[in-house]
Design an enzyme around this catalytic site. Sequence first.
Site, short mmCIF file in Angstrom:
data_model
loop_
_atom_site.label_atom_id
_atom_site.label_comp_id
_atom_site.label_asym_id
_atom_site.label_seq_id
_atom_site.Cartn_x
_atom_site.Cartn_y
_atom_site.Cartn_z
N GLU A 29 36.43 93.68 82.61
CA GLU A 29 35.83 94.27 81.45
C GLU A 29 36.61 94.07 79.84
O GLU A 29 37.82 94.56 80.09
CB GLU A 29 35.49 95.76 81.32
CG GLU A 29 34.45 95.87 82.39
CD GLU A 29 34.49 97.20 82.92
OE1 GLU A 29 35.41 98.25 82.41
OE2 GLU A 29 34.11 97.46 84.03
N GLU A 60 32.44 97.93 88.01
CA GLU A 60 33.50 97.91 88.70
C GLU A 60 33.52 97.48 90.08
O GLU A 60 34.18 96.33 90.52
CB GLU A 60 34.60 99.13 88.82
CG GLU A 60 35.06 99.46 87.28
CD GLU A 60 34.04 99.86 86.22
OE1 GLU A 60 33.12 100.59 86.70
OE2 GLU A 60 34.43 100.04 85.17
N GLN A 82 39.73 98.53 83.88
CA GLN A 82 40.17 98.70 82.46
C GLN A 82 41.31 99.93 82.44
O GLN A 82 42.16 99.91 81.71
CB GLN A 82 39.05 99.06 81.57
CG GLN A 82 39.56 98.92 80.17
CD GLN A 82 38.13 98.89 79.47
OE1 GLN A 82 37.33 99.64 78.93
NE2 GLN A 82 38.06 97.49 79.02
N HIS A 129 41.78 108.60 81.70
CA HIS A 129 42.93 107.45 81.44
C HIS A 129 44.22 107.92 81.76
O HIS A 129 45.25 107.45 81.27
CB HIS A 129 42.64 107.17 79.97
CG HIS A 129 41.35 106.70 79.41
ND1 HIS A 129 40.17 107.49 79.51
CD2 HIS A 129 40.90 105.57 79.11
CE1 HIS A 129 39.12 106.63 79.20
NE2 HIS A 129 39.54 105.57 78.72
#
Lengths: 326, 326, 396, 396
Positions: A29, A60, A82, A129
Amino acid sequence: MSKLNMVQAINLALQEKMKDDDGVVVLGEDVGVDEGVFRVTAGLLEKYGEERVIDTPLAESGIIGTSIGMALTGMKPVCEMQFSGFSYLIMHQLEGHASRMRQRSLGAWSVPLVVRMPYGGGIRALEHHSESRETFYAHIPGIKTVIPSSPRNARALLVSAIEDPDPVIFMEPKRSYRAFREDVPDKIERMELGKAQIVQEGNDITVISWGAMMRPVIKAIEESQKEFNASIELIDILTVSPLDEKAIIDSVMKTGRVVIVQEAPKNVSISSEIVARINDKALLYLEAPVKRVTNYDVVTPYFSRELDFIPSQGRIKRAIKETLDF
Amino acid sequence: MSKLNMVQAINLALQEKMKDDDGVVVLGEDVGVDEGVFRVTAGLLEKYGEERVIDTPLAESGIIGTSIGMALTGMKPVCEMQFSGFSYLIMHQLEGHASRMRQRSLGAWSVPLVVRMPYGGGIRALEHHSESRETFYAHIPGIKTVIPSSPRNARALLVSAIEDPDPVIFMEPKRSYRAFREDVPDKIERMELGKAQIVQEGNDITVISWGAMMRPVIKAIEESQKEFNASIELIDILTVSPLDEKAIIDSVMKTGRVVIVQEAPKNVSISSEIVARINDKALLYLEAPVKRVTNYDVVTPYFSRELDFIPSQGRIKRAIKETLDF
Amino acid sequence: MASALIAYEKKSNKNKLKFDTVKFYFNKGQNMPKKITNRFSVSYLQILDENGKVDKKLEPKIPDKDLISMYRWMVMAREFDERMLKLQRQGRIGTFGPSIGQEAAHCIPAYLMNEKDWMVGAFREAGARLIRGETMEQALHFYNGYEEGNAKPEGSNILPVSIIVGAQALHAVGIGYSLKYRKVKDAAVVTFFGDGATSEGDFHEAMNFAGVWQVPVVLICQNNQWAISLPRHKQTRSATIAQKGIAYDVPGIQVDGNDPLAMYVASKEALERAKSGGGPTLIEAVTFRMMMHTTADDPTKYRTDEEVEGWRPKDPLIRMKTYLINKNIWSDTKEEEMRAEVKKEIDEAVKNFEANPSFDSALVFDHTYGNKHYTFEEERTEFLAERAKEAENVKA
Amino acid sequence: MASALIAYEKKSNKNKLKFDTVKFYFNKGQNMPKKITNRFSVSYLQILDENGKVDKKLEPKIPDKDLISMYRWMVMAREFDERMLKLQRQGRIGTFGPSIGQEAAHCIPAYLMNEKDWMVGAFREAGARLIRGETMEQALHFYNGYEEGNAKPEGSNILPVSIIVGAQALHAVGIGYSLKYRKVKDAAVVTFFGDGATSEGDFHEAMNFAGVWQVPVVLICQNNQWAISLPRHKQTRSATIAQKGIAYDVPGIQVDGNDPLAMYVASKEALERAKSGGGPTLIEAVTFRMMMHTTADDPTKYRTDEEVEGWRPKDPLIRMKTYLINKNIWSDTKEEEMRAEVKKEIDEAVKNFEANPSFDSALVFDHTYGNKHYTFEEERTEFLAERAKEAENVKA
Ligand SMILES: Cc1ncc(C[n+]2csc(CCOP(=O)(O)OP(=O)(O)O)c2C)c(N)n1
Ligand SMILES: Cc1ncc(C[n+]2csc(CCOP(=O)(O)OP(=O)(O)O)c2C)c(N)n1
Ligand SMILES: [Mg+2]
Ligand SMILES: [Mg+2]
């Protein structure tokens, strides 16, 4: 020789291998026009075109599943998640296919692909993240899991990962992406997967770590050497699976004291396995319990809290002291 | 009191909780008309109807994702992965949502669901029907992972799992489904999650195991007691996460010798964590290295080979002997 | 055959994504200005019906020898499945899923493939596997729990059975990408999956990537009405599987999957489309699983005998045989001869298989990774030592 | 409004799944008997165009006070996003993704929801969150990295931001199942996601479960033309997102997502359909992300200024204001007053937020599980001890 940060060093490895081998393609991505959300794939699209630098739809499993297909035909997909926090969507393709195709076919088929993924906390990012979940990958037989800690080893390990005949999970400590620069040789370099690096030798205690934790570890060691007048051996694991057990055991036999520092939660983690390997092979050499400095077994908190949970330089230093004093 | 096999005992728990609470629903592939491929959900559709016993489309993420939604509204979904080998498709929903919703909302929301999944080898099944990957779940903070070993504890643990306020992964050793019967009390029984069971007390050595391995372990212990004249303590872990560390540590402090038997591969597994906990809290009590008897770190072989890899009674016995003799 | 068969009507604003450039299609005669912007349709293809009647306008010209050869493969698949059922009941192999009744749906496309084409199957394409070069011995080893069954046949690109429902469709799309990237001429990928598989996220992602990348992939759904115990209408609310192509702008068609001629025409067109740069095609082959899901399954729990019996007259083998006979290229004598031949082949395969009943277990250590790491070599040593002790115990 | 707006034409053989019961629709005048069995279409809805022109036939009757209130919420969302952008640049909050330009697409449906309805969002529905009762302080805490931002507002069913693209759509379907099972009257679920999300397997599974279960769920795709750097036409080859509904027999419509009146009509109809047992609806709201993906993103890398500028005249706020003025219920003075009010509200929220800049970290140990296990209590003790030592070090 150039002074590169880790983003540039990883980019260098990609450039080198794409130049080398037209079977190497990069997909994921925003890896193309946007050059990756961290700019790791900078310049690739311009140089190698849309066929080899592929901005995929947002899926994904699609990325890894199609990469498996490409790898089966002799291509070398280097795909990107990502953030590692989205890599749980590919577990079934990894566990069920990428890792098994070779054994399933007794070597007739293989899946030489690399999955790059930035992992770990410390950049004030949104939820998902910030995790460090190398445990998941390390527990899957048939794949290798590599975690570089510096620009130079990131470049060399990625070159080796792309050349490896099997699926390699390449976890990039995003906190270290731009944190520092290092001399990286102009000539292509490789580092053997499955091999740890003795960063410095020492006699009193062994500190074992990997990835983003290497930076606070190195600082904690510098201080500890001075303050506690200790001779400290430092091992950078680099490949968390398969583990370079011998490097660990040899060191433990020499020092008898061990501190393991990891960013991941404690429960069922790489640190657990390292302790277990020491138990298996060097228990009688231990002069103190192996000390694990880890995240806590809690749901990863949002970024304003996260640094309270990730091992800090101070905590590492205290662990070294405690283990020396045991 | 009735003599039930594990399938019947699990079915009993489902019946009890469905009767108890109309928020309990069962969903999954073939759980309705077909009554589950192992007949675990026998009789449920007939008694509770299609609204509460739901044959879903063939989509694991769909099953868990919608279950999360149901759980958020106060329902109690007990969903089934037809085999644990297909549960990797739900990792992102588990890691990303089920396990986090409570902490993310500081307690405003919770996801009380149960995911039942038959796991493990030994029934001559096709690929992906034989793994033991409890590591994946145990490493995720915010969920609990339970593995019963007998009809009676399966029933009691499932009742507790359904009543638990958080997501519980309930891994059912399919090899033990119909392997033996046990007296199961008529009155509803519960067992606290996160608590191990001392199956028998002993002084010379501690054997720790769970799930399907308990059967060969018990046989190996019986023989070992006689042949080596040893007093053996046996711990059935029951909840692999959170671990009942105290039960382990207390036992190790008493015996000083430990054998851990698990069906899963060795690398980064529950056995690693148990060794690490012993290291953390009872290292000085050890009179021998903790011995791990596990599967090998290889791609799970097809069924004609699998029994060569799963710990056998003989291998367990040899490990006990070796550890006693150390 | 014109290549217009497999297509939905498109009057779409594709490639003009800003909505202000959309051209509206008003439904005339309607009060409310309902602005229909896109229209789609799904077609159904049948050429040889269950009474042996041929739609002459659609009948493909197939050389006799190919017709006979296709029939023979379908018979082979049927007879082999039936033998495996026996072997399974006798405990000589493990669980397996017969494809009886679905032979046309997978044998015909496989027959149309060439050496450069790739087959990426699920687990219910026994005949296609044989046609693409896997041996019966391999199938027997596979279902007897040995990886030896997955050896790659010389000169044939066929991936091992894929049990994780839906996952393989993505591999097919990735292979398609390679073929396109490498500009391999006259090569396409055929992937098979069931009606149940269309519910998995991976099917969706495969269709979407296939559409975006315009890869040479033929996606064949063997819609056999059941996914274990779940009937087709509970799997998805859509009237057809074929219409799912609309979501990705991938042409889709519903085909009578028990009609060998329709499967021939549709697969041929789809393969040609793929090989000429026309991108992917979704074929819904409407068929029926005549037997249990696998030998571990009891279908009487969830479906009636009548339903199964209702499908018996639609059998693709009967239909093909009638067609051959009507064409005067087949007879009962020929049938007998052929069946005898086929059975002999099967007998031989079973004999070979049973002559070789078990394989080395330590092989697993050779193939978990392509290169060696000393820790695994240590594990292998430990494994061998344990196996030796185990053998001693057995002896003792 | 008749409820026929959001529907594709259906002439399908639904519920008659055996292919032999299919009724064929021949295309007359065609040589080849192309047997079209199913026809579908997708409609587009716009009522108030970018020039302020209203389609009188479609214009909904909305009380003035609601019109003004909806406009105020959209302005609030816009002003708040702009303030957050400033705060972010000043380092007073972390990364966030503005929804500027998309206000109509998410505020209008949120405005139409009631207390019993559930909102299951992604991460780009700032205005909808405020309308459903989350406070600006909460948003600020959230984007400042504190879970405190996710507290549940009294009397409102709104789930926290969901960052894993697509995953939340399944939660919405599960909640819809509960509402149906519990026979909750006058309640539905609204879930939001982006154009990128439609590529994820979870979107597919959510649509399919929603179709099969016929749950009261409105699935709103804010198609803002971009998923970070990926333009809509590379995300999927289908001409519309709305047509993806066809794959699941879920009615879908494409709506001008910058047209508040069209969003009103479509959402209202979809909510009514859901609440009256009519099942799910897919709404594709065609809109545009006027700003960066998140504050960590640089959109000049992948799109032109012209593209962005081309969308500026279509701004939903401008359009709504023109409409109100044309209706004689709005003026520049009123606008000024309202903007001042809104800014004051925002000022206050920011002040409150900054008065409370940090929270207890150990809370995490309280909420990882709902009940206590002694091992985690030990970890908490260790954590507190380590934190104390850390604090000492800082002091020293
Ligand atoms: C991901 C996954 N989930 C569940 C299963 C168990 N399973 C095997 S086959 C099957 C049904 C498949 O149905 P369909 O796709 O229609 O193929 P068919 O068996 O009818 O050929 C199921 C549920 C599996 N193999 N993989
Ligand atoms: C599963 C997953 N993959 C990747 C990401 C990273 N990511 C966050 S938003 C985004 C793009 C989303 O696009 P879209 O769905 O169109 O929503 P928009 O941002 O345009 O509102 C991506 C790739 C993610 N959050 N989750
Ligand atoms: Mg089927
Ligand atoms: Mg978008």
